[in-house]
Design a protein around this motif. Structure first.
Motif, PDB file in Angstrom:
ATOM      1  N   GLN A  13      10.013 -10.004 -22.628  1.00 54.59           N
ATOM      2  CA  GLN A  13      10.498  -8.781 -21.980  1.00 54.59           C
ATOM      3  C   GLN A  13       9.711  -8.493 -20.697  1.00 54.59           C
ATOM      4  O   GLN A  13      10.285  -8.115 -19.675  1.00 54.59           O
ATOM      5  CB  GLN A  13      10.331  -7.620 -22.972  1.00 54.59           C
ATOM      6  N   ARG A  14       8.411  -8.735 -20.761  1.00 53.00           N
ATOM      7  CA  ARG A  14       7.569  -8.524 -19.574  1.00 53.00           C
ATOM      8  C   ARG A  14       7.868  -9.544 -18.483  1.00 53.00           C
ATOM      9  O   ARG A  14       8.026  -9.196 -17.319  1.00 53.00           O
ATOM     10  CB  ARG A  14       6.083  -8.653 -19.944  1.00 53.00           C
ATOM     11  N   ASP A  15       7.942 -10.839 -18.902  1.00 56.16           N
ATOM     12  CA  ASP A  15       8.173 -11.903 -17.919  1.00 56.16           C
ATOM     13  C   ASP A  15       9.464 -11.651 -17.144  1.00 56.16           C
ATOM     14  O   ASP A  15       9.545 -11.906 -15.954  1.00 56.16           O
ATOM     15  CB  ASP A  15       8.263 -13.271 -18.606  1.00 56.16           C
TER      16      ASP A  15
ATOM     17  N   ASN B 220       6.473  -3.336 -22.153  1.00 57.85           N
ATOM     18  CA  ASN B 220       7.201  -3.973 -23.262  1.00 57.85           C
ATOM     19  C   ASN B 220       7.281  -3.004 -24.426  1.00 57.85           C
ATOM     20  O   ASN B 220       6.463  -2.093 -24.556  1.00 57.85           O
ATOM     21  CB  ASN B 220       6.521  -5.280 -23.692  1.00 57.85           C
ATOM     22  N   ASP B 221       8.289  -3.202 -25.257  1.00 59.38           N
ATOM     23  CA  ASP B 221       8.421  -2.391 -26.465  1.00 59.38           C
ATOM     24  C   ASP B 221       7.414  -2.878 -27.500  1.00 59.38           C
ATOM     25  O   ASP B 221       6.990  -4.037 -27.468  1.00 59.38           O
ATOM     26  CB  ASP B 221       9.851  -2.526 -27.024  1.00 59.38           C
ATOM     27  N   PRO B 222       7.026  -2.005 -28.454  1.00 63.00           N
ATOM     28  CA  PRO B 222       6.018  -2.395 -29.453  1.00 63.00           C
ATOM     29  C   PRO B 222       6.638  -3.197 -30.597  1.00 63.00           C
ATOM     30  O   PRO B 222       6.616  -2.781 -31.751  1.00 63.00           O
ATOM     31  CB  PRO B 222       5.489  -1.040 -29.935  1.00 63.00           C
ATOM     32  N   PHE B 223       7.212  -4.383 -30.270  1.00 66.97           N
ATOM     33  CA  PHE B 223       7.841  -5.233 -31.289  1.00 66.97           C
ATOM     34  C   PHE B 223       6.850  -5.545 -32.401  1.00 66.97           C
ATOM     35  O   PHE B 223       5.674  -5.806 -32.149  1.00 66.97           O
ATOM     36  CB  PHE B 223       8.325  -6.537 -30.655  1.00 66.97           C
ATOM     37  N   PHE B 224       7.352  -5.574 -33.641  1.00 67.59           N
ATOM     38  CA  PHE B 224       6.498  -5.731 -34.818  1.00 67.59           C
ATOM     39  C   PHE B 224       6.119  -7.198 -35.056  1.00 67.59           C
ATOM     40  O   PHE B 224       6.938  -8.102 -34.884  1.00 67.59           O
ATOM     41  CB  PHE B 224       7.254  -5.205 -36.043  1.00 67.59           C
ATOM     42  N   GLY B 225       4.891  -7.403 -35.471  1.00 69.41           N
ATOM     43  CA  GLY B 225       4.462  -8.687 -36.039  1.00 69.41           C
ATOM     44  C   GLY B 225       4.284  -9.809 -35.032  1.00 69.41           C
ATOM     45  O   GLY B 225       4.310  -9.607 -33.826  1.00 69.41           O
ATOM     46  N   ARG B 226       4.110 -11.021 -35.605  1.00 65.60           N
ATOM     47  CA  ARG B 226       3.794 -12.178 -34.768  1.00 65.60           C
ATOM     48  C   ARG B 226       4.986 -12.562 -33.891  1.00 65.60           C
ATOM     49  O   ARG B 226       4.821 -12.831 -32.699  1.00 65.60           O
ATOM     50  CB  ARG B 226       3.371 -13.364 -35.642  1.00 65.60           C
ATOM     51  N   ALA B 227       6.173 -12.563 -34.484  1.00 64.85           N
ATOM     52  CA  ALA B 227       7.377 -12.893 -33.706  1.00 64.85           C
ATOM     53  C   ALA B 227       7.558 -11.875 -32.580  1.00 64.85           C
ATOM     54  O   ALA B 227       8.082 -12.204 -31.508  1.00 64.85           O
ATOM     55  CB  ALA B 227       8.601 -12.903 -34.603  1.00 64.85           C
ATOM     56  N   GLY B 228       7.097 -10.665 -32.831  1.00 61.81           N
ATOM     57  CA  GLY B 228       7.223  -9.592 -31.855  1.00 61.81           C
ATOM     58  C   GLY B 228       6.447  -9.854 -30.576  1.00 61.81           C
ATOM     59  O   GLY B 228       6.855  -9.425 -29.499  1.00 61.81           O
ATOM     60  N   ARG B 229       5.321 -10.558 -30.720  1.00 55.55           N
ATOM     61  CA  ARG B 229       4.512 -10.840 -29.521  1.00 55.55           C
ATOM     62  C   ARG B 229       5.295 -11.663 -28.508  1.00 55.55           C
ATOM     63  O   ARG B 229       5.200 -11.456 -27.303  1.00 55.55           O
ATOM     64  CB  ARG B 229       3.219 -11.554 -29.903  1.00 55.55           C
ATOM     65  N   MET B 230       6.083 -12.617 -29.042  1.00 51.19           N
ATOM     66  CA  MET B 230       6.901 -13.454 -28.164  1.00 51.19           C
ATOM     67  C   MET B 230       7.973 -12.629 -27.452  1.00 51.19           C
ATOM     68  O   MET B 230       8.209 -12.783 -26.258  1.00 51.19           O
ATOM     69  CB  MET B 230       7.582 -14.554 -28.970  1.00 51.19           C
TER      70      MET B 230
ATOM     71  N   ARG C 213      24.058   4.558 -41.137  1.00 51.90           N
ATOM     72  CA  ARG C 213      23.100   3.535 -41.583  1.00 51.90           C
ATOM     73  C   ARG C 213      23.641   2.121 -41.401  1.00 51.90           C
ATOM     74  O   ARG C 213      22.894   1.208 -41.007  1.00 51.90           O
ATOM     75  CB  ARG C 213      22.720   3.752 -43.055  1.00 51.90           C
ATOM     76  N   ALA C 214      24.929   1.910 -41.676  1.00 56.32           N
ATOM     77  CA  ALA C 214      25.504   0.564 -41.550  1.00 56.32           C
ATOM     78  C   ALA C 214      25.406   0.078 -40.094  1.00 56.32           C
ATOM     79  O   ALA C 214      25.080  -1.080 -39.836  1.00 56.32           O
ATOM     80  CB  ALA C 214      26.956   0.572 -42.017  1.00 56.32           C
ATOM     81  N   LEU C 215      25.647   0.997 -39.158  1.00 50.81           N
ATOM     82  CA  LEU C 215      25.569   0.613 -37.742  1.00 50.81           C
ATOM     83  C   LEU C 215      24.113   0.371 -37.336  1.00 50.81           C
ATOM     84  O   LEU C 215      23.807  -0.515 -36.544  1.00 50.81           O
ATOM     85  CB  LEU C 215      26.214   1.685 -36.866  1.00 50.81           C
ATOM     86  N   PHE C 216      23.220   1.172 -37.900  1.00 49.97           N
ATOM     87  CA  PHE C 216      21.785   0.990 -37.634  1.00 49.97           C
ATOM     88  C   PHE C 216      21.328  -0.378 -38.144  1.00 49.97           C
ATOM     89  O   PHE C 216      20.587  -1.094 -37.464  1.00 49.97           O
ATOM     90  CB  PHE C 216      21.011   2.109 -38.337  1.00 49.97           C
ATOM     91  N   GLU C 217      21.810  -0.764 -39.328  1.00 49.70           N
ATOM     92  CA  GLU C 217      21.437  -2.076 -39.889  1.00 49.70           C
ATOM     93  C   GLU C 217      21.910  -3.187 -38.956  1.00 49.70           C
ATOM     94  O   GLU C 217      21.199  -4.148 -38.693  1.00 49.70           O
ATOM     95  CB  GLU C 217      22.050  -2.234 -41.288  1.00 49.70           C
ATOM     96  N   LYS C 218      23.114  -3.006 -38.416  1.00 47.57           N
ATOM     97  CA  LYS C 218      23.668  -4.025 -37.517  1.00 47.57           C
ATOM     98  C   LYS C 218      22.951  -4.052 -36.158  1.00 47.57           C
ATOM     99  O   LYS C 218      22.952  -5.077 -35.465  1.00 47.57           O
ATOM    100  CB  LYS C 218      25.170  -3.748 -37.328  1.00 47.57           C
ATOM    101  N   SER C 219      22.340  -2.927 -35.790  1.00 49.44           N
ATOM    102  CA  SER C 219      21.753  -2.811 -34.448  1.00 49.44           C
ATOM    103  C   SER C 219      20.562  -3.739 -34.230  1.00 49.44           C
ATOM    104  O   SER C 219      20.164  -3.991 -33.101  1.00 49.44           O
ATOM    105  CB  SER C 219      21.293  -1.373 -34.197  1.00 49.44           C
ATOM    106  N   GLY C 220      19.954  -4.225 -35.308  1.00 42.25           N
ATOM    107  CA  GLY C 220      18.799  -5.105 -35.174  1.00 42.25           C
ATOM    108  C   GLY C 220      17.475  -4.361 -35.090  1.00 42.25           C
ATOM    109  O   GLY C 220      16.413  -4.971 -34.977  1.00 42.25           O
ATOM    110  N   TYR C 221      17.502  -3.032 -35.187  1.00 40.79           N
ATOM    111  CA  TYR C 221      16.263  -2.259 -35.053  1.00 40.79           C
ATOM    112  C   TYR C 221      15.215  -2.676 -36.090  1.00 40.79           C
ATOM    113  O   TYR C 221      14.033  -2.762 -35.796  1.00 40.79           O
ATOM    114  CB  TYR C 221      16.560  -0.755 -35.166  1.00 40.79           C
ATOM    115  N   LEU C 222      15.699  -2.966 -37.309  1.00 38.03           N
ATOM    116  CA  LEU C 222      14.759  -3.320 -38.380  1.00 38.03           C
ATOM    117  C   LEU C 222      14.097  -4.668 -38.161  1.00 38.03           C
ATOM    118  O   LEU C 222      13.021  -4.938 -38.703  1.00 38.03           O
ATOM    119  CB  LEU C 222      15.477  -3.289 -39.736  1.00 38.03           C
TER     120      LEU C 222
END
Ligand code: AMP
Ligand code: ZN
Length: 303
Positions: free
Chosen positions: A220-222, A205-215, A64-73
């Motif tokens: 990623q596409r560009d 593109n990956d399904p990034f979450f939320g408004r910041a995710g759209r950017m 879990r600690a490594l997952f938290e660091k991975s930025g996935y959340l």
């Protein structure tokens, strides 16, 4: 078509290829389905096996600690799955059973463990590579496969919550990893062509979450950082990604502190095969009875 096969999903259940559990996206697998997965796994190895990748298999959970660091959340909080467990005493146990038998929520007392579910086969890998020190001059190459979890319940049998991902992961210089990705873009086409299913390769593109995710998704596409090999399974208008080809630039290299032999930050890329999705594409296009599949397809899988 038999009377129970009114939809693709129902057909999969009727033929005991997938077994219903009562939760969308969580299925048992029948022997024939598993055999197809196994044969496809071998077909992948017939394309990539000679490259000398180190084979590593992680369980479907990660630190879990490594997952938290991975930025996935930051990017996919909605897809993550965590493992919680009971950590109480006799009194807490009695309270839990009381809630359970009353049909009330008994889960409120569950506490986070130090394990979360792996969202992709390559996530547990990078921190372990960092521990090995600087890369050798020709970088590193890994062969992974794992069950992965993503919380995306759906009636579409190709969108599961637990599914297997086979991956090759390349870690090295920008030239080494972009060449790797190009090689697999070509091999992926050749491989899926052998299976006799219609497909297309496109920027994704990956399904990034939320408004910041759209950017993040636009960026990623560009930069063409992600390609997918798509096969129509549930719908012809929206074909399903069966293979992914990702170039992470120096994202994981910087995050985990992986350096090349000359001290520069390592770049990484991975090719991911959605094992269930490819099997489902085969059943969709060639029917539920593997004995009746076209002989070139049978030959590609069973030899
Ligand atoms: P991704 O990391 O999203 O590119 O996923 C890698 C591969 O895993 C995709 O190309 C799909 O084939 C497969 N995949 C992703 N999500 C799912 C899912 N919910 N169910 C089944 N396969 C999936
Ligand atoms: Zn990956």
């Amino acid at each position: 078509m038999c009377e129970n096969c009114t939809t693709f999903r129902k057909g999969l259940f009727a033929h005991r290829l997938l077994i219903e559990t009562g939760v969308d996206g969580l299925y048992g697998r029948g022997g024939v389905f598993e055999d197809v997965i196994h044969r496809f796994d071998n077909l992948i190895t017939s394309f990539g096996g000679a490259d000398g990748a180190e084979v590593v298999r992680f369980p479907p959970g990660m630190n879990r600690a490594l997952f938290e660091k991975s930025g996935y959340l930051k990017s996919f909080p909605n897809l993550a799955g965590t493992i919680h467990a009971f950590n109480g005493n006799d009194k807490d146990h009695a309270a839990l059973l009381e809630k359970l038998f009353a049909g009330e929520d008994w889960t409120y007392g569950q506490e986070a463990t130090d394990i979360v579910l792996a969202p992709a086969a390559c996530y547990p890998l990078y921190p372990t590579v960092a521990q090995l020190g600087a890369l050798p001059e020709d970088g590193r190459l890994y062969d992974l496969q794992s069950y992965c979890f993503r919380r995306e319940p759906s009636q579409d049998p190709a969108r599961q919550q637990f599914f297997r991902m086979r991956e090759y992961v390349r870690i090295g210089s920008p030239e080494q990893v972009t060449e790797f990705r190009q090689t697999w873009l070509d091999r992926g086409r050749e491989l899926i062509a052998k299976l006799g299913v219609p497909f297309d390769v496109d920027v994704a593109n990956d399904p990034f979450f939320g408004r910041a995710g759209r950017m993040l998704a636009n960026n990623q596409r560009d930069q063409k950082l992600k390609f997918e090999l798509l096969v129509p399974i549930e719908s012809t208008e929206k074909p399903t990604a069966c293979l992914s080809f990702n170039y992470h630039q120096d994202h994981f290299g910087t995050l985990w502190g992986i350096s090349q032999h000359d001290g520069e930050t390592a770049h990484t890329a991975c090719v991911g095969f959605g094992m269930e999705r490819v099997a489902l594409a085969l059943f969709k296009h060639h029917g539920f009875e593997v004995e009746k599949w076209p002989s070139p397809v049978r030959k590609a899988l069973w030899g």
